[in-house]
Scaffold this motif. Structure first.
Motif, PDB file in Angstrom:
ATOM      1  N   MET A 165      38.947 104.617  39.318  1.00 39.89           N
ATOM      2  CA  MET A 165      38.819 103.625  40.355  1.00 39.89           C
ATOM      3  C   MET A 165      40.172 102.954  40.567  1.00 39.89           C
ATOM      4  O   MET A 165      40.836 102.554  39.619  1.00 39.89           O
ATOM      5  CB  MET A 165      37.755 102.606  39.961  1.00 39.89           C
ATOM      6  N   ASP A 166      40.549 102.790  41.800  1.00 39.52           N
ATOM      7  CA  ASP A 166      41.815 102.156  42.161  1.00 39.52           C
ATOM      8  C   ASP A 166      41.617 100.648  42.252  1.00 39.52           C
ATOM      9  O   ASP A 166      40.842 100.172  43.068  1.00 39.52           O
ATOM     10  CB  ASP A 166      42.304 102.708  43.502  1.00 39.52           C
ATOM     11  N   GLU A 167      42.300  99.904  41.394  1.00 37.87           N
ATOM     12  CA  GLU A 167      42.197  98.449  41.426  1.00 37.87           C
ATOM     13  C   GLU A 167      43.396  97.878  42.168  1.00 37.87           C
ATOM     14  O   GLU A 167      44.532  98.203  41.863  1.00 37.87           O
ATOM     15  CB  GLU A 167      42.147  97.878  40.016  1.00 37.87           C
ATOM     16  N   THR A 168      43.113  97.029  43.128  1.00 40.73           N
ATOM     17  CA  THR A 168      44.159  96.382  43.888  1.00 40.73           C
ATOM     18  C   THR A 168      44.446  95.027  43.261  1.00 40.73           C
ATOM     19  O   THR A 168      43.537  94.264  43.001  1.00 40.73           O
ATOM     20  CB  THR A 168      43.729  96.181  45.355  1.00 40.73           C
ATOM     21  N   LYS A 169      45.697  94.757  43.020  1.00 38.96           N
ATOM     22  CA  LYS A 169      46.086  93.474  42.464  1.00 38.96           C
ATOM     23  C   LYS A 169      46.402  92.521  43.608  1.00 38.96           C
ATOM     24  O   LYS A 169      47.147  92.856  44.518  1.00 38.96           O
ATOM     25  CB  LYS A 169      47.306  93.606  41.565  1.00 38.96           C
ATOM     26  N   VAL A 170      45.830  91.337  43.525  1.00 39.23           N
ATOM     27  CA  VAL A 170      46.095  90.308  44.512  1.00 39.23           C
ATOM     28  C   VAL A 170      47.111  89.350  43.912  1.00 39.23           C
ATOM     29  O   VAL A 170      46.928  88.833  42.807  1.00 39.23           O
ATOM     30  CB  VAL A 170      44.800  89.548  44.891  1.00 39.23           C
ATOM     31  N   ILE A 171      48.183  89.134  44.629  1.00 38.92           N
ATOM     32  CA  ILE A 171      49.234  88.242  44.175  1.00 38.92           C
ATOM     33  C   ILE A 171      49.174  86.973  45.005  1.00 38.92           C
ATOM     34  O   ILE A 171      49.191  87.030  46.233  1.00 38.92           O
ATOM     35  CB  ILE A 171      50.621  88.898  44.303  1.00 38.92           C
ATOM     36  N   SER A 172      49.095  85.854  44.345  1.00 33.38           N
ATOM     37  CA  SER A 172      49.066  84.571  45.030  1.00 33.38           C
ATOM     38  C   SER A 172      50.496  84.161  45.362  1.00 33.38           C
ATOM     39  O   SER A 172      51.313  83.938  44.457  1.00 33.38           O
ATOM     40  CB  SER A 172      48.394  83.511  44.157  1.00 33.38           C
ATOM     41  N   LEU A 173      50.784  84.052  46.647  1.00 30.33           N
ATOM     42  CA  LEU A 173      52.115  83.633  47.076  1.00 30.33           C
ATOM     43  C   LEU A 173      52.409  82.224  46.568  1.00 30.33           C
ATOM     44  O   LEU A 173      53.510  81.944  46.104  1.00 30.33           O
ATOM     45  CB  LEU A 173      52.224  83.680  48.603  1.00 30.33           C
ATOM     46  N   GLN A 174      51.388  81.357  46.618  1.00 33.17           N
ATOM     47  CA  GLN A 174      51.563  79.980  46.141  1.00 33.17           C
ATOM     48  C   GLN A 174      51.921  79.971  44.656  1.00 33.17           C
ATOM     49  O   GLN A 174      52.808  79.240  44.231  1.00 33.17           O
ATOM     50  CB  GLN A 174      50.288  79.191  46.376  1.00 33.17           C
ATOM     51  N   ALA A 175      51.252  80.790  43.859  1.00 31.36           N
ATOM     52  CA  ALA A 175      51.525  80.840  42.421  1.00 31.36           C
ATOM     53  C   ALA A 175      52.939  81.369  42.160  1.00 31.36           C
ATOM     54  O   ALA A 175      53.631  80.873  41.263  1.00 31.36           O
ATOM     55  CB  ALA A 175      50.491  81.705  41.715  1.00 31.36           C
ATOM     56  N   LYS A 176      53.363  82.342  42.932  1.00 32.40           N
ATOM     57  CA  LYS A 176      54.723  82.886  42.766  1.00 32.40           C
ATOM     58  C   LYS A 176      55.770  81.844  43.149  1.00 32.40           C
ATOM     59  O   LYS A 176      56.810  81.728  42.499  1.00 32.40           O
ATOM     60  CB  LYS A 176      54.902  84.158  43.601  1.00 32.40           C
ATOM     61  N   LYS A 177      55.504  81.082  44.211  1.00 32.39           N
ATOM     62  CA  LYS A 177      56.443  80.022  44.605  1.00 32.39           C
ATOM     63  C   LYS A 177      56.517  78.960  43.512  1.00 32.39           C
ATOM     64  O   LYS A 177      57.588  78.462  43.202  1.00 32.39           O
ATOM     65  CB  LYS A 177      55.992  79.373  45.922  1.00 32.39           C
ATOM     66  N   ALA A 178      55.371  78.611  42.947  1.00 30.73           N
ATOM     67  CA  ALA A 178      55.337  77.611  41.878  1.00 30.73           C
ATOM     68  C   ALA A 178      56.132  78.113  40.682  1.00 30.73           C
ATOM     69  O   ALA A 178      56.928  77.370  40.096  1.00 30.73           O
ATOM     70  CB  ALA A 178      53.899  77.309  41.480  1.00 30.73           C
ATOM     71  N   GLU A 179      55.929  79.358  40.318  1.00 33.99           N
ATOM     72  CA  GLU A 179      56.642  79.946  39.187  1.00 33.99           C
ATOM     73  C   GLU A 179      58.148  79.932  39.442  1.00 33.99           C
ATOM     74  O   GLU A 179      58.926  79.565  38.559  1.00 33.99           O
ATOM     75  CB  GLU A 179      56.157  81.380  38.972  1.00 33.99           C
ATOM     76  N   ALA A 180      58.544  80.309  40.635  1.00 33.52           N
ATOM     77  CA  ALA A 180      59.967  80.333  40.976  1.00 33.52           C
ATOM     78  C   ALA A 180      60.578  78.931  40.956  1.00 33.52           C
ATOM     79  O   ALA A 180      61.744  78.762  40.597  1.00 33.52           O
ATOM     80  CB  ALA A 180      60.164  80.971  42.350  1.00 33.52           C
ATOM     81  N   ALA A 181      59.780  77.934  41.333  1.00 33.82           N
ATOM     82  CA  ALA A 181      60.267  76.553  41.348  1.00 33.82           C
ATOM     83  C   ALA A 181      60.147  75.878  39.986  1.00 33.82           C
ATOM     84  O   ALA A 181      60.611  74.756  39.798  1.00 33.82           O
ATOM     85  CB  ALA A 181      59.493  75.744  42.388  1.00 33.82           C
ATOM     86  N   GLY A 182      59.505  76.565  39.033  1.00 31.35           N
ATOM     87  CA  GLY A 182      59.353  76.010  37.694  1.00 31.35           C
ATOM     88  C   GLY A 182      58.315  74.906  37.602  1.00 31.35           C
ATOM     89  O   GLY A 182      58.451  73.993  36.803  1.00 31.35           O
ATOM     90  N   VAL A 183      57.271  74.985  38.446  1.00 24.12           N
ATOM     91  CA  VAL A 183      56.206  73.977  38.406  1.00 24.12           C
ATOM     92  C   VAL A 183      54.866  74.647  38.146  1.00 24.12           C
ATOM     93  O   VAL A 183      54.694  75.840  38.380  1.00 24.12           O
ATOM     94  CB  VAL A 183      56.121  73.150  39.720  1.00 24.12           C
TER      95      VAL A 183
END
Length: 107
Positions: A1-19
């Motif tokens: 089964m092919d599982e698609t990963k959903v990436i949260s743009l908000q979570a990535k922005k938070a991670e990049a900003a260190g929050v």
């Protein structure tokens, strides 16, 4: 089964900003509520980022008051009021901090 990963743009922005992602969500909500655009990397947010954990913890605190009633609706209304009060307290403190730090102004 092919599982698609959903990436949260908000979570990535938070991670990049260190929050924390919850802080990023809060800033997003403030931006929407007040029709402003505060960027997570804005240096003026540093004090807010430092204070946020204490605010979040305060908002999670229970209270020692309870309503002694057999009417579930009264008890539920009281508890909703307490939660609204906590949210309002947090919002008021946040708005004051953002005003002091020059990110928003009262009109």
């Amino acid at each position: 089964m092919d599982e698609t990963k959903v990436i949260s743009l908000q979570a990535k922005k938070a991670e990049a900003a260190g929050v924390h992602p919850e802080l990023a969500e809060l800033i997003s909500q403030l931006n929407g509520r007040f029709a402003i655009q505060i960027d997570l990397t804005d240096e003026r947010l540093d004090r807010f980022k430092q204070i946020y954990p204490a605010l979040n913890e305060a908002a999670q605190q229970g209270h020692k008051f309870s309503v002694e009633s057999d009417d579930r609706e009264i008890v539920a209304a009281f508890n909703r009021g307490v939660e609204v009060g906590k949210a309002q307290m947090m919002t008021d403190v946040i708005v004051c901090l953002l005003e002091q730090d020059g990110l928003i102004q009262r009109s």
